[in-house]
Design a protein around this motif. Structure first.
Motif, PDB file in Angstrom:
ATOM      1  N   GLN A 250       0.848  -1.195   0.000  1.00 56.90           N
ATOM      2  CA  GLN A 250       0.000   0.000   0.000  1.00 56.90           C
ATOM      3  C   GLN A 250       0.889   1.251   0.000  1.00 56.90           C
ATOM      4  O   GLN A 250       1.736   1.411   0.869  1.00 56.90           O
ATOM      5  CB  GLN A 250      -0.916   0.007   1.233  1.00 56.90           C
ATOM      6  CG  GLN A 250      -1.912  -1.141   1.250  1.00 56.90           C
ATOM      7  CD  GLN A 250      -2.763  -1.137   2.500  1.00 56.90           C
ATOM      8  OE1 GLN A 250      -2.255  -1.207   3.611  1.00 56.90           O
ATOM      9  NE2 GLN A 250      -4.079  -1.047   2.313  1.00 56.90           N
ATOM     10  N   ILE A 251       0.662   2.108  -0.985  1.00 59.70           N
ATOM     11  CA  ILE A 251       1.501   3.292  -1.175  1.00 59.70           C
ATOM     12  C   ILE A 251       0.614   4.521  -1.229  1.00 59.70           C
ATOM     13  O   ILE A 251      -0.418   4.538  -1.901  1.00 59.70           O
ATOM     14  CB  ILE A 251       2.318   3.192  -2.486  1.00 59.70           C
ATOM     15  CG1 ILE A 251       3.233   1.961  -2.460  1.00 59.70           C
ATOM     16  CG2 ILE A 251       3.123   4.463  -2.724  1.00 59.70           C
ATOM     17  CD1 ILE A 251       3.895   1.670  -3.777  1.00 59.70           C
ATOM     18  N   SER A 288      -2.890   7.126  -4.271  1.00 60.26           N
ATOM     19  CA  SER A 288      -2.803   5.867  -3.539  1.00 60.26           C
ATOM     20  C   SER A 288      -2.706   4.720  -4.531  1.00 60.26           C
ATOM     21  O   SER A 288      -3.370   4.725  -5.577  1.00 60.26           O
ATOM     22  CB  SER A 288      -4.029   5.664  -2.641  1.00 60.26           C
ATOM     23  OG  SER A 288      -4.078   6.647  -1.628  1.00 60.26           O
ATOM     24  N   LEU A 289      -1.858   3.747  -4.216  1.00 58.57           N
ATOM     25  CA  LEU A 289      -1.715   2.541  -5.031  1.00 58.57           C
ATOM     26  C   LEU A 289      -1.806   1.326  -4.123  1.00 58.57           C
ATOM     27  O   LEU A 289      -1.196   1.297  -3.049  1.00 58.57           O
ATOM     28  CB  LEU A 289      -0.375   2.505  -5.772  1.00 58.57           C
ATOM     29  CG  LEU A 289      -0.136   3.507  -6.900  1.00 58.57           C
ATOM     30  CD1 LEU A 289       0.391   4.818  -6.362  1.00 58.57           C
ATOM     31  CD2 LEU A 289       0.867   2.928  -7.911  1.00 58.57           C
ATOM     32  N   ASP A 290      -2.571   0.324  -4.554  1.00 61.96           N
ATOM     33  CA  ASP A 290      -2.638  -0.972  -3.883  1.00 61.96           C
ATOM     34  C   ASP A 290      -2.109  -2.019  -4.856  1.00 61.96           C
ATOM     35  O   ASP A 290      -2.680  -2.211  -5.936  1.00 61.96           O
ATOM     36  CB  ASP A 290      -4.068  -1.314  -3.473  1.00 61.96           C
ATOM     37  CG  ASP A 290      -4.577  -0.422  -2.352  1.00 61.96           C
ATOM     38  OD1 ASP A 290      -3.746  -0.005  -1.518  1.00 61.96           O
ATOM     39  OD2 ASP A 290      -5.780  -0.136  -2.316  1.00 61.96           O
ATOM     40  N   LEU A 291      -1.013  -2.669  -4.492  1.00 56.54           N
ATOM     41  CA  LEU A 291      -0.376  -3.650  -5.365  1.00 56.54           C
ATOM     42  C   LEU A 291      -0.258  -4.988  -4.638  1.00 56.54           C
ATOM     43  O   LEU A 291       0.324  -5.051  -3.547  1.00 56.54           O
ATOM     44  CB  LEU A 291       1.024  -3.171  -5.791  1.00 56.54           C
ATOM     45  CG  LEU A 291       1.126  -1.782  -6.439  1.00 56.54           C
ATOM     46  CD1 LEU A 291       2.584  -1.421  -6.684  1.00 56.54           C
ATOM     47  CD2 LEU A 291       0.332  -1.724  -7.740  1.00 56.54           C
ATOM     48  N   PHE A 292      -0.829  -6.044  -5.223  1.00 55.52           N
ATOM     49  CA  PHE A 292      -0.668  -7.392  -4.686  1.00 55.52           C
ATOM     50  C   PHE A 292       0.564  -7.999  -5.360  1.00 55.52           C
ATOM     51  O   PHE A 292       0.568  -8.193  -6.580  1.00 55.52           O
ATOM     52  CB  PHE A 292      -1.917  -8.228  -4.945  1.00 55.52           C
ATOM     53  CG  PHE A 292      -3.072  -7.849  -4.067  1.00 55.52           C
ATOM     54  CD1 PHE A 292      -3.295  -8.514  -2.868  1.00 55.52           C
ATOM     55  CD2 PHE A 292      -3.930  -6.812  -4.434  1.00 55.52           C
ATOM     56  CE1 PHE A 292      -4.363  -8.157  -2.044  1.00 55.52           C
ATOM     57  CE2 PHE A 292      -4.994  -6.452  -3.622  1.00 55.52           C
ATOM     58  CZ  PHE A 292      -5.214  -7.121  -2.419  1.00 55.52           C
ATOM     59  N   ILE A 293       1.589  -8.274  -4.566  1.00 53.22           N
ATOM     60  CA  ILE A 293       2.893  -8.611  -5.129  1.00 53.22           C
ATOM     61  C   ILE A 293       3.420  -9.938  -4.613  1.00 53.22           C
ATOM     62  O   ILE A 293       2.972 -10.461  -3.582  1.00 53.22           O
ATOM     63  CB  ILE A 293       3.915  -7.498  -4.821  1.00 53.22           C
ATOM     64  CG1 ILE A 293       4.124  -7.368  -3.298  1.00 53.22           C
ATOM     65  CG2 ILE A 293       3.466  -6.170  -5.426  1.00 53.22           C
ATOM     66  CD1 ILE A 293       5.213  -6.396  -2.908  1.00 53.22           C
ATOM     67  N   GLN A 294       4.411 -10.479  -5.353  1.00 54.74           N
ATOM     68  CA  GLN A 294       5.170 -11.661  -4.947  1.00 54.74           C
ATOM     69  C   GLN A 294       6.632 -11.425  -5.293  1.00 54.74           C
ATOM     70  O   GLN A 294       6.959 -10.565  -6.120  1.00 54.74           O
ATOM     71  CB  GLN A 294       4.661 -12.917  -5.659  1.00 54.74           C
ATOM     72  CG  GLN A 294       3.247 -13.328  -5.287  1.00 54.74           C
ATOM     73  CD  GLN A 294       2.767 -14.536  -6.069  1.00 54.74           C
ATOM     74  OE1 GLN A 294       3.120 -14.727  -7.236  1.00 54.74           O
ATOM     75  NE2 GLN A 294       1.946 -15.371  -5.437  1.00 54.74           N
TER      76      GLN A 294
END
Length: 416
Positions: A250-251, A288-294
């Motif tokens: 979350q940014i 705002s940025l929501d990134l689902f990451i691996q």
């Protein structure tokens, strides 16, 4: 298998806005590859476009990206077909044979061209040339500007050609004709040719004094109260509770030019895979940025040190994606602008355009200019050096004058 039969026309769809100021919708639907989002957002930045919002999703094999973009400024004329072609060139082909060909040829460096412009000096000259090169989609890789004692200027631009127009003699001649029109009577000569091996191997070695380099590349370079206020409101959080397979990044930070590109560039360089992402519209000047990451192994980021390292890297480069400072070079005043280079070796788009536009706005002439590379312990930087000319209307060397230059250049680069 139906996806594999898609034509290249379906890979990128551009739905132009019907009303001035409304966003154009760009949809990309293609096989996935590492760093694809960064490559696409780089093209967006090159064309002077601003992302109002966006969605990213991928299953690791196929991705779907939707961006809502507007021209900045609104009066900027966009060649949407050319923009679409550039986006398509970033995407892996939908046909396996073409895909393999693209992968095998992706490591080839594009040819480097040398543009020599010899002219009488005048205010805004470098910006006018740079503006035309941007319109022709010619990317400035290196630059050398020299003013002669009799008031003439020799500009050397080392270019790569996104549109493949310079490979022919006609394309090179037409480019020089465009430059002659832009420069008018002040142009003495204009030559454009394929750069020889002696130029190809010249990377522009850094000769920045150690004291200046230490300040320029310091993480806490801008310590003014206003900058510290922005820093306190920039947040980066890793949440591993919401998803069983992905970490949620979350940014939130101040909106600025190239923000999404910078975040995706860092993700690409850190081997972070984005499975799903959403970029919200700017609210009160913040995004705002929501990134689902691996990670590169396709797993959640659970190591606390790696979490902290990623958050610090993102926060630092969101707050200081470009470094701007004024220094004394003997009796002269030098403007330095630096930005991190992608691991692929690519520098940031449109920096020369923005800096020269700011200097032209301030009515400041450029005596000499060059682009060099500088390496610190953890990354490589592209450094733009401009030796400025004092004139009666603007005291560059005064304390207030220096700060005015830094503020205007930073404002232009950050899009504030």
């Amino acid at each position: 298998m139906g996806r594999m039969r898609m034509s290249s026309e379906d890979v990128v769809l551009v739905e132009e806005s019907k009303n001035s100021g409304d966003p154009t919708v760009v949809a990309v639907n293609c096989p996935d590859k590492a760093g694809l989002g960064c490559d696409l957002l780089r093209v967006v930045l090159e064309f002077g476009l601003y992302v109002t919002r966006g969605d990213f999703s991928t299953d690791g094999k196929w991705c779907y990206i939707v961006l809502w973009v507007v021209a900045r400024p609104i009066s900027l004329k966009i060649d949407w077909q050319s923009f679409k072609n550039r986006l398509v060139s970033c995407c892996p082909s939908c046909l396996p044979a073409f895909y393999l060909d693209q992968l095998s040829g992706s490591s080839k460096s594009p040819p480097l061209y040398l543009l020599k412009v010899f002219s009488f000096d005048r205010k805004g000259l470098i910006h006018d040339v740079t503006k035309l090169l941007c319109e022709l989609e010619l990317t400035i890789q290196r630059l050398k500007v020299m003013t002669t004692p009799d008031g003439k200027v020799l500009d050397l631009f080392f270019l790569t050609d996104s549109m493949n127009i310079l490979h022919s003699k006609i394309g090179r001649e037409e480019t020089c004709e465009h430059l002659n029109v832009v420069l008018g009577e002040c142009c003495i000569s204009c030559e454009l040719e394929l750069a020889g091996p002696e130029y190809e191997c010249q990377q522009g070695s850094s000769s920045i004094p150690e004291a200046i380099a230490e300040k320029l590349f310091s993480p806490a370079m801008d310590d003014r109260p206003q900058a510290l206020n922005y820093a306190s409101e920039a947040t980066v959080i890793v949440d591993n509770l919401l998803s069983p397979a992905h970490s949620l990044l979350q940014i939130r930070c101040r909106d600025q030019k190239g923000l999404i590109y910078d975040i995706l560039r860092i993700s690409k360089d850190c081997d972070i895979q984005i499975a799903y992402g959403r970029v919200t519209s700017s609210v009160n000047g913040y995004r705002s940025l929501d990134l689902f990451i691996q990670n590169e192994e396709g797993k959640k980021i659970v190591n606390s040190e790696k979490q902290v390292g990623l958050c610090l890297r993102l926060k630092e480069e969101m707050l200081h994606p470009l470094r701007v400072m004024i220094s004394n070079r003997g009796p002269d005043t030098e403007l330095l602008v630096a930005n991190p280079v992608e691991l692929s070796g690519k520098g940031r788009p449109r920096v020369v355009y923005d800096v020269t536009f700011a200097l032209k706005t301030l009515d400041i002439c450029i005596f000499s200019a060059e682009i060099v590379r500088h390496s610190t312990l953890d990354r490589e930087w592209e450094v733009y050096r401009f030796l400025l000319v004092e004139n009666g209307g603007f005291a560059v060397s005064s304390k207030g004058g220096k700060q005015d230059v830094v503020d205007e250049v930073r404002r232009r680069l950050m899009g504030w």
